[in-house]
Design a protein around this motif. Structure first.
Motif: not given
Length: 239
Positions: A157-164, A85-89, A76-82, A11-14
């Protein structure tokens, strides 16, 4: 038998990042990690320049958030991840060639729920580069030793299931929402720091007024880590 490689969403917020975004995307596309094992999501926050068109040409998926602010856009970007693992930069950040590979190895430990790594200011001076990385690493290590794991926006980065499970980012934290996320994630497992997970980020936020930036981020950090409440300061438009 080795575990199957996890699918990772980056995910890249911009906001208006046409000058920086191509370098960021090039570094991600040239990862040592299999190309069919990751996706790139650009979370666009009302950009009026060529940020979106550049990202689209590079194969990024575009997610739009109209509410102005980094925390809303990132959430919003992280919730759209499929990916699992969700990585952010950040758009002004260049990740190392083995960024995703290193991340995947760390998450082979089932107890790890989130990870953050080293951040170096991308400057010509080798001395400043080395010093910035060392000081920030010591800062993170202090937080972790204090039982207050500090995730960092350009490199985590964070596990998607934990993020949700923890209902994503707390958008009351316009500043240091990544820090607050780490504090909540640790309730579900291990939040790790490794210096081998490296990125190089632009020093532009410090160049304009380093003392003002230090004051803002310092107050924000103290409020989140030690007072456990949202900072009074507000986030400027995404980066």
């Amino acid at each position: 038998m080795k575990k199957a490689l996890p699918f990772i969403s980056i995910i890249i917020p911009a906001f208006n990042e046409e000058k920086m975004i191509l370098h960021c995307l090039d570094a991600i596309k040239n990862q040592s990690y299999p190309k069919d094992k990751f996706e790139i999501i650009l979370a666009n926050n009302n950009s009026t320049d060529k940020t979106v068109s550049i990202a689209e040409k590079q194969g990024a998926k575009i997610i739009t958030e109209t509410q102005e602010g980094y925390i809303f856009t990132l959430n919003t970007g992280m919730k759209a991840a499929s990916g699992e693992i969700i990585a952010v930069t950040d758009a002004d950040t260049i990740v190392t060639h083995n960024w995703l590979e290193t991340m995947a190895i760390i998450f082979q430990d089932p107890d790890v729920v989130a990870v953050t790594g080293s951040i170096t200011l991308n400057m010509r001076s080798t001395t400043i580069k080395t010093l910035s990385e060392m000081l920030y690493r010591l800062f993170l290590q202090f937080n972790f030793a204090s039982g207050k794991p500090h995730l960092s926006g350009p490199n985590f980065a964070i596990r998607k299931d934990i993020f949700m499970k923890i209902n994503g980012l707390n958008t009351l934290y316009e500043l240091s929402g990544d820090v607050e996320l780490g504090l909540r994630a640790k309730k579900y497992g291990k939040v790790s720091f490794t210096k081998d997970l490296k990125v190089f980020t632009s020093p532009r936020r410090w160049r304009m007024n380093p003392f003002k930036a230090l004051n803002i981020y310092g107050q924000s950090y103290f409020s989140v880590i030690w007072l456990k409440r949202p900072p009074k300061m507000h986030q400027i438009p995404v980066r």
